[in-house]
Design a protein around this motif. Structure first.
Motif, PDB file in Angstrom:
ATOM      1  N   ARG A 107       5.649  11.781   3.950  1.00 39.26           N
ATOM      2  CA  ARG A 107       6.011  10.281   3.547  1.00 39.26           C
ATOM      3  C   ARG A 107       7.585   9.998   4.045  1.00 39.26           C
ATOM      4  O   ARG A 107       8.026  10.983   3.861  1.00 39.26           O
ATOM      5  N   ILE A 108       7.645   8.544   3.811  1.00 38.61           N
ATOM      6  CA  ILE A 108       8.890   8.510   3.928  1.00 38.61           C
ATOM      7  C   ILE A 108       9.439   7.064   3.763  1.00 38.61           C
ATOM      8  O   ILE A 108       8.020   6.291   3.459  1.00 38.61           O
ATOM      9  N   GLY A 109      10.104   6.994   3.234  1.00 40.38           N
ATOM     10  CA  GLY A 109      10.691   5.324   2.404  1.00 40.38           C
ATOM     11  C   GLY A 109      10.418   6.525   0.517  1.00 40.38           C
ATOM     12  O   GLY A 109       9.387   6.708   0.426  1.00 40.38           O
ATOM     13  N   THR A 110      11.402   5.102   0.525  1.00 42.05           N
ATOM     14  CA  THR A 110      10.703   5.155  -0.996  1.00 42.05           C
ATOM     15  C   THR A 110      10.088   3.957  -1.165  1.00 42.05           C
ATOM     16  O   THR A 110      10.228   3.070  -0.274  1.00 42.05           O
ATOM     17  N   ALA A 111       9.837   3.453  -2.731  1.00 43.19           N
ATOM     18  CA  ALA A 111       9.383   2.371  -3.476  1.00 43.19           C
ATOM     19  C   ALA A 111      10.191   1.178  -3.179  1.00 43.19           C
ATOM     20  O   ALA A 111      10.056   0.458  -2.715  1.00 43.19           O
ATOM     21  N   ARG A 112      11.426   1.399  -3.325  1.00 44.57           N
ATOM     22  CA  ARG A 112      12.394   0.714  -3.392  1.00 44.57           C
ATOM     23  C   ARG A 112      12.437  -0.122  -1.624  1.00 44.57           C
ATOM     24  O   ARG A 112      12.432  -1.250  -1.128  1.00 44.57           O
ATOM     25  N   LEU A 123       0.780  -1.200   0.048  1.00 47.10           N
ATOM     26  CA  LEU A 123       0.072   0.189  -0.200  1.00 47.10           C
ATOM     27  C   LEU A 123       1.119   1.024   0.161  1.00 47.10           C
ATOM     28  O   LEU A 123       0.634   2.276  -0.793  1.00 47.10           O
ATOM     29  N   PHE A 124       2.277   1.501   0.726  1.00 47.14           N
ATOM     30  CA  PHE A 124       2.953   2.404   1.483  1.00 47.14           C
ATOM     31  C   PHE A 124       3.441   2.987  -0.245  1.00 47.14           C
ATOM     32  O   PHE A 124       3.620   3.375  -0.766  1.00 47.14           O
ATOM     33  N   ILE A 125       3.775   1.898  -1.256  1.00 49.70           N
ATOM     34  CA  ILE A 125       4.647   1.865  -2.674  1.00 49.70           C
ATOM     35  C   ILE A 125       3.308   2.111  -3.605  1.00 49.70           C
ATOM     36  O   ILE A 125       3.666   3.206  -3.878  1.00 49.70           O
ATOM     37  N   TYR A 126       1.821   1.813  -3.236  1.00 50.00           N
ATOM     38  CA  TYR A 126       0.992   2.329  -4.290  1.00 50.00           C
ATOM     39  C   TYR A 126       0.712   3.787  -3.771  1.00 50.00           C
ATOM     40  O   TYR A 126       1.217   4.395  -4.842  1.00 50.00           O
ATOM     41  N   HIS A 127       0.628   4.112  -2.617  1.00 55.28           N
ATOM     42  CA  HIS A 127       0.503   5.757  -2.197  1.00 55.28           C
ATOM     43  C   HIS A 127       1.556   5.980  -2.789  1.00 55.28           C
ATOM     44  O   HIS A 127       0.890   7.166  -3.045  1.00 55.28           O
ATOM     45  N   LEU A 128       2.523   5.991  -2.535  1.00 58.71           N
ATOM     46  CA  LEU A 128       3.734   6.868  -3.249  1.00 58.71           C
ATOM     47  C   LEU A 128       3.552   7.235  -4.720  1.00 58.71           C
ATOM     48  O   LEU A 128       4.512   8.289  -5.098  1.00 58.71           O
ATOM     49  N   ASP A 129       2.917   6.982  -6.058  1.00 61.82           N
ATOM     50  CA  ASP A 129       2.872   6.939  -6.873  1.00 61.82           C
ATOM     51  C   ASP A 129       2.026   7.768  -7.284  1.00 61.82           C
ATOM     52  O   ASP A 129       1.848   8.348  -8.190  1.00 61.82           O
ATOM     53  N   HIS A 130       1.316   8.304  -6.402  1.00 65.53           N
ATOM     54  CA  HIS A 130      -0.028   9.639  -6.427  1.00 65.53           C
ATOM     55  C   HIS A 130       0.570  10.688  -5.465  1.00 65.53           C
ATOM     56  O   HIS A 130       0.957  10.268  -4.618  1.00 65.53           O
ATOM     57  N   ALA A 131       0.051  11.662  -6.182  1.00 60.74           N
ATOM     58  CA  ALA A 131       0.483  12.838  -5.587  1.00 60.74           C
ATOM     59  C   ALA A 131       0.183  13.423  -4.397  1.00 60.74           C
ATOM     60  O   ALA A 131      -1.507  12.624  -3.359  1.00 60.74           O
ATOM     61  N   VAL A 132       0.562  13.860  -3.490  1.00 64.96           N
ATOM     62  CA  VAL A 132      -0.301  14.633  -2.020  1.00 64.96           C
ATOM     63  C   VAL A 132      -1.198  15.148  -2.304  1.00 64.96           C
ATOM     64  O   VAL A 132      -1.714  15.911  -3.208  1.00 64.96           O
ATOM     65  N   TRP A 155      10.609   0.738   1.016  1.00 68.05           N
ATOM     66  CA  TRP A 155       9.223  -0.505   1.032  1.00 68.05           C
ATOM     67  C   TRP A 155       9.333  -1.198   1.395  1.00 68.05           C
ATOM     68  O   TRP A 155       9.026  -2.620   1.372  1.00 68.05           O
ATOM     69  N   ARG A 156       9.747  -1.837  -0.442  1.00 66.59           N
ATOM     70  CA  ARG A 156      10.263  -3.013  -1.381  1.00 66.59           C
ATOM     71  C   ARG A 156      11.064  -4.354  -0.416  1.00 66.59           C
ATOM     72  O   ARG A 156      10.642  -5.122  -0.129  1.00 66.59           O
ATOM     73  N   LEU A 157      12.359  -3.809   0.323  1.00 66.23           N
ATOM     74  CA  LEU A 157      12.575  -4.290   0.887  1.00 66.23           C
ATOM     75  C   LEU A 157      11.518  -4.757   2.389  1.00 66.23           C
ATOM     76  O   LEU A 157      12.328  -5.998   3.425  1.00 66.23           O
ATOM     77  N   MET A 158      11.104  -3.636   3.012  1.00 69.74           N
ATOM     78  CA  MET A 158      10.875  -3.588   4.779  1.00 69.74           C
ATOM     79  C   MET A 158       9.809  -5.040   3.756  1.00 69.74           C
ATOM     80  O   MET A 158       9.311  -5.892   5.250  1.00 69.74           O
ATOM     81  N   ASN A 159       9.099  -4.624   2.508  1.00 76.98           N
ATOM     82  CA  ASN A 159       8.559  -6.031   2.774  1.00 76.98           C
ATOM     83  C   ASN A 159       8.933  -7.370   3.268  1.00 76.98           C
ATOM     84  O   ASN A 159       7.927  -8.430   3.352  1.00 76.98           O
ATOM     85  N   GLU A 160      10.116  -7.739   3.121  1.00 74.54           N
ATOM     86  CA  GLU A 160      10.770  -9.305   3.089  1.00 74.54           C
ATOM     87  C   GLU A 160      10.952  -9.587   4.706  1.00 74.54           C
ATOM     88  O   GLU A 160      10.954 -10.392   5.110  1.00 74.54           O
ATOM     89  N   VAL A 161      11.291  -8.374   5.354  1.00 78.07           N
ATOM     90  CA  VAL A 161      11.415  -8.549   6.769  1.00 78.07           C
ATOM     91  C   VAL A 161      10.030  -9.405   6.913  1.00 78.07           C
ATOM     92  O   VAL A 161      10.984 -10.203   8.196  1.00 78.07           O
ATOM     93  N   PRO A 162       9.006  -9.144   7.366  1.00 75.86           N
ATOM     94  CA  PRO A 162       7.842 -10.474   7.839  1.00 75.86           C
ATOM     95  C   PRO A 162       8.031 -11.700   7.330  1.00 75.86           C
ATOM     96  O   PRO A 162       7.926 -12.560   8.247  1.00 75.86           O
ATOM     97  N   THR A 163       8.437 -12.157   6.265  1.00 76.04           N
ATOM     98  CA  THR A 163       8.793 -13.174   5.348  1.00 76.04           C
ATOM     99  C   THR A 163       9.554 -13.709   6.333  1.00 76.04           C
ATOM    100  O   THR A 163       9.376 -14.815   7.133  1.00 76.04           O
ATOM    101  N   LEU A 164      10.705 -13.448   6.035  1.00 74.59           N
ATOM    102  CA  LEU A 164      12.056 -13.363   6.934  1.00 74.59           C
ATOM    103  C   LEU A 164      11.815 -13.854   8.192  1.00 74.59           C
ATOM    104  O   LEU A 164      12.366 -15.355   8.342  1.00 74.59           O
ATOM    105  N   LEU A 165      11.382 -13.374   8.952  1.00 76.40           N
ATOM    106  CA  LEU A 165      10.669 -13.569  10.638  1.00 76.40           C
ATOM    107  C   LEU A 165       9.771 -14.883  10.627  1.00 76.40           C
ATOM    108  O   LEU A 165       9.765 -15.123  11.537  1.00 76.40           O
ATOM    109  N   MET A 166       9.125 -14.511   9.381  1.00 77.98           N
ATOM    110  CA  MET A 166       7.508 -15.726   9.371  1.00 77.98           C
ATOM    111  C   MET A 166       8.723 -17.143   9.439  1.00 77.98           C
ATOM    112  O   MET A 166       7.842 -18.278  10.384  1.00 77.98           O
ATOM    113  N   ILE A 167       9.424 -16.887   8.424  1.00 72.68           N
ATOM    114  CA  ILE A 167      10.752 -17.830   7.744  1.00 72.68           C
ATOM    115  C   ILE A 167      10.864 -18.954   9.288  1.00 72.68           C
ATOM    116  O   ILE A 167      10.993 -19.950   9.851  1.00 72.68           O
TER     117      ILE A 167
END
Length: 175
Positions: free
Chosen positions: A144-149, A60-69, A151-163
């Motif tokens: 807005r905080i962070g870039t799309a990149r 959602l954050f990645i998609y949100h960053l694609d749109h103007a404030v 948030w893509r990396l942040m998306n991996e954190v829960p995945t790795l912790l879940m594993i």
């Protein structure tokens, strides 16, 4: 068809959560012999809900960053992010902790290296949740905080912790 207000959505979510808890409590009280299995089932349901939110929020954050404030899409993403956090993710995290701690204490006596490592990983998952909650507030204020990149990396954190968590729970390598 009229769009439901935020209050109506929150009320429905609260009712659903109350029904879930009431059903769980009733099953817990009625079936003492299988109490552990009921708690474990409720824990897994809560964890799945929490993980779904943790994996979806960065998108959602990645998609949100694609749109103007101030754009209509930006305002829609603010609502989606806030509702996902407050109606799904946070209650699911709380229930995951409640049911998980009950099992840690009642079933495992809070013993076992695997359990302590799992708790450390769940604390890290909770920290990721907290970071996303902060980001929801910042995005909601058009800060807005962070870039799309990022948030893509942040998306991996829960995945790795879940594993890590699943391996610790199933294999119990440090029992």
């Amino acid at each position: 068809m009229r769009k439901p207000s935020g209050r109506a959505v929150a009320l429905r979510a609260g009712v659903a959560l109350a029904v879930f808890l009431a059903a769980g409590l009733a099953l817990f009280m009625a079936d003492e012999q299988n109490r552990y299995l009921w708690v474990k089932a409720l824990h897994v349901i809560a964890v799945i809900s929490w993980m779904a939110g943790l994996l979806y929020m960065p998108r959602l954050f990645i998609y949100h960053l694609d749109h103007a404030v101030g754009s209509a899409a930006s305002e829609t993403f603010k609502v989606m992010e806030r509702r996902l956090m407050s109606i799904i993710m946070t209650p699911a995290m709380v229930l995951s902790w409640i049911f998980g701690l009950w099992m840690a204490i009642e079933i495992y006596g809070f013993h076992g290296g695997w359990l302590h490592m799992k708790l450390a990983a769940v604390l890290a998952l909770s920290a990721a949740h907290g970071y996303m909650a902060k980001a929801v507030r910042r995005f909601g204020a058009d800060d807005r905080i962070g870039t799309a990149r990022h948030w893509r990396l942040m998306n991996e954190v829960p995945t790795l912790l879940m594993i890590v968590i699943v391996i610790l729970v199933i294999v119990k390598p440090f029992a």
